[in-house]
Design a protein around this motif. Structure first.
Motif, mmCIF file in Angstrom:
data_model
loop_
_atom_site.group_PDB
_atom_site.id
_atom_site.type_symbol
_atom_site.label_atom_id
_atom_site.label_comp_id
_atom_site.label_asym_id
_atom_site.label_seq_id
_atom_site.Cartn_x
_atom_site.Cartn_y
_atom_site.Cartn_z
ATOM 1 N N ILE A 57 27.140 46.583 47.360
ATOM 2 C CA ILE A 57 28.518 46.488 47.870
ATOM 3 C C ILE A 57 29.537 46.356 46.738
ATOM 4 N N ILE A 58 29.075 46.156 45.509
ATOM 5 C CA ILE A 58 30.019 46.050 44.385
ATOM 6 C C ILE A 58 30.642 47.429 44.145
ATOM 7 N N ALA A 102 27.889 44.827 37.774
ATOM 8 C CA ALA A 102 29.334 44.580 37.666
ATOM 9 C C ALA A 102 29.878 45.154 36.362
ATOM 10 N N HIS A 103 29.139 44.979 35.278
ATOM 11 C CA HIS A 103 29.567 45.513 33.977
ATOM 12 C C HIS A 103 29.629 47.039 34.012
ATOM 13 N N GLU A 109 35.132 42.701 37.612
ATOM 14 C CA GLU A 109 35.082 41.298 37.209
ATOM 15 C C GLU A 109 34.103 40.557 38.112
ATOM 16 N N ILE A 110 33.256 39.715 37.535
ATOM 17 C CA ILE A 110 32.285 38.956 38.325
ATOM 18 C C ILE A 110 32.480 37.472 38.095
ATOM 19 N N VAL A 111 32.425 36.707 39.193
ATOM 20 C CA VAL A 111 32.605 35.261 39.150
ATOM 21 C C VAL A 111 31.415 34.613 39.856
ATOM 22 N N PHE A 112 30.733 33.691 39.175
ATOM 23 C CA PHE A 112 29.689 32.887 39.793
ATOM 24 C C PHE A 112 30.347 31.580 40.226
ATOM 25 N N ALA A 113 30.517 31.423 41.543
ATOM 26 C CA ALA A 113 31.371 30.359 42.070
ATOM 27 C C ALA A 113 30.876 28.969 41.724
#
Length: 403
Positions: A188-189, A212-213, A218-222
């Motif tokens: 889904i990215i 993501a790269h 941009e990727i965020v690990f919450a």
């Protein structure tokens, strides 16, 4: 057709995964692309958030919708499966789609469905997208049905994507390791669309980072972010992980004005704003009766930890599963001292209650076979004292019949 006749046709004419299992799965996007082209691509006419994951995606989707409603936006919400009424799948600001819209939509496109052999899920996704476009929602929260990469919802280009958690489930479709399942969820990215991952897992982090790269997203690990603690009306300690992902997702959402107060209020009023059912839902007190739709190993581990924290004299468990789950490994999680009432959910995929009893005996779990979920719950209520607890679960379909 009447509304009831329309639903009967939808459930009977076209197999749906929740009822039939593998035979209903159409693992490609050709049909939904063709159908949405016919509908003049409604998915391009509203902004969206796309939510995938093994556990927590339903709760997270409802949290997101509630927060955005508190911020004053007109919010579409597409989730699956439903518990009581098909229309629970398609909502705007907590109100289900009208019977008339469902009826008219199916009548208008019935010939197309039959000729092209669309799945239940494909036509439902098209219906949701069309409804949100017609009603001009400001934003829609779209929950993935199964997996991600080849799920019918995956024709949208969202404002942000959220992946809640990766666990072992639906291995016949998604793969038998966390890494393989993560690859499907990571589908889904989208290029240059931010993605939030609620929970960092060693087996999946590298995969998410890599994809993501590659897509310049941009990727965020919450769980690595500094996010304040919030309260929610969705009960259960396990909701804390979902909250982190949801808040991080809201922070990534561009061109939407959402204050901290609106986040706080939205999380406190999820059930009121969205009508969510079946997530650590208390059905009554004295005795305490709780149901939860957790149905795989990771989800049930979290829920059973919550059960352990409750105070009771005796625990009663009304339990049923579907046939395509790894029931033996799941049963090992359940407490041996509980009294069990084994049931079969009333769908073709439902596991026979006598077979479940046999498997449970191998794990030193003992109890009675009941002819239905309703009779199992009734028997548990008859046996339970006021200070006892009754847990109803194992399958979404057990909960649907129990509430």
């Amino acid at each position: 057709m009447t509304y009831k006749e329309t639903l009967d046709w939808m459930f009977g004419q076209l197999p749906m995964y929740q009822q039939k299992g593998a035979v209903a799965l159409n693992a490609k996007l050709d049909n939904i692309v063709h159908f949405c082209n016919l509908l003049h691509n409604p998915e391009d006419k509203f902004k969206s958030i796309h939510v995938a994951g093994t556990n927590g995606k339903g709760s997270s989707s409802h949290m997101l919708a509630s927060i955005l409603q508190e911020a004053g936006y007109k919010v579409g919400l597409y989730t699956s499966p439903h518990l009581r009424d098909f229309r629970e799948r398609i909502k705007i600001n907590g109100k289900v789609v009208s019977k008339k819209f469902v009826k008219d939509f199916i009548a208008e496109h019935k010939t197309f469905f039959e000729y092209n052999g669309l799945s239940f899920f494909e036509m439902t996704v098209g219906m949701a997208f069309s409804y949100f476009a017609v009603e001009k929602v400001d934003i829609a929260v779209i929950e993935v049905g199964l997996g991600g990469r080849l799920d019918s919802t995956n024709i949208i280009v969202p404002e942000v994507s959220l992946i809640t958690n990766i666990g072992i489930d639906h291995t016949q479709f998604l793969g038998d390791t966390l890494e393989k399942i993560a690859l499907e969820k990571a589908g889904i990215i989208k290029p240059k669309v931010p993605v939030v991952v609620s929970e960092t897992q060693p087996e999946t982090r590298t995969i998410f980072n890599l994809i993501a790269h590659q897509l310049k997203s941009e990727i965020v690990f919450a769980d690595k972010e500094s996010i304040p603690e919030y309260e929610t009306d969705l009960l259960g300690e396990y909701q804390k992980k979902n909250i982190n992902g949801v808040v991080a997702c809201i922070h990534q959402l561009k061109n939407f004005d959402v204050s901290d107060d609106e986040i706080s209020e939205g999380l406190k009023k999820v059930v009121e704003n969205t009508g969510l059912l079946g997530r650590w839902q208390i059905l009554q007190n004295n005795p305490l009766v709780v149901c939860d739709t957790a149905h795989n190993k990771e989800g049930l581990q979290l829920v059973l930890k919550q059960v352990e924290k409750q105070s009771y004299d005796q625990l009663h468990i009304v339990l049923g599963f579907v046939n395509d789950k790894d029931v033996k490994s799941v049963l090992a999680l359940f407490p041996k001292e509980a009294k069990y009432y084994f049931v079969k959910p009333n769908i073709p995929r439902g596991m026979d209650a006598s077979r479940l009893q046999e498997l449970a005996k191998e794990e030193q779990l003992s109890g009675k076979v009941c002819k239905s979920v309703e009779k199992g719950l009734r028997k548990a209520l008859k046996k339970a004292g006021n200070r006892d607890m009754i847990y109803v679960g194992g399958s979404t379909f057990v909960v649907a019949e129990g509430i």
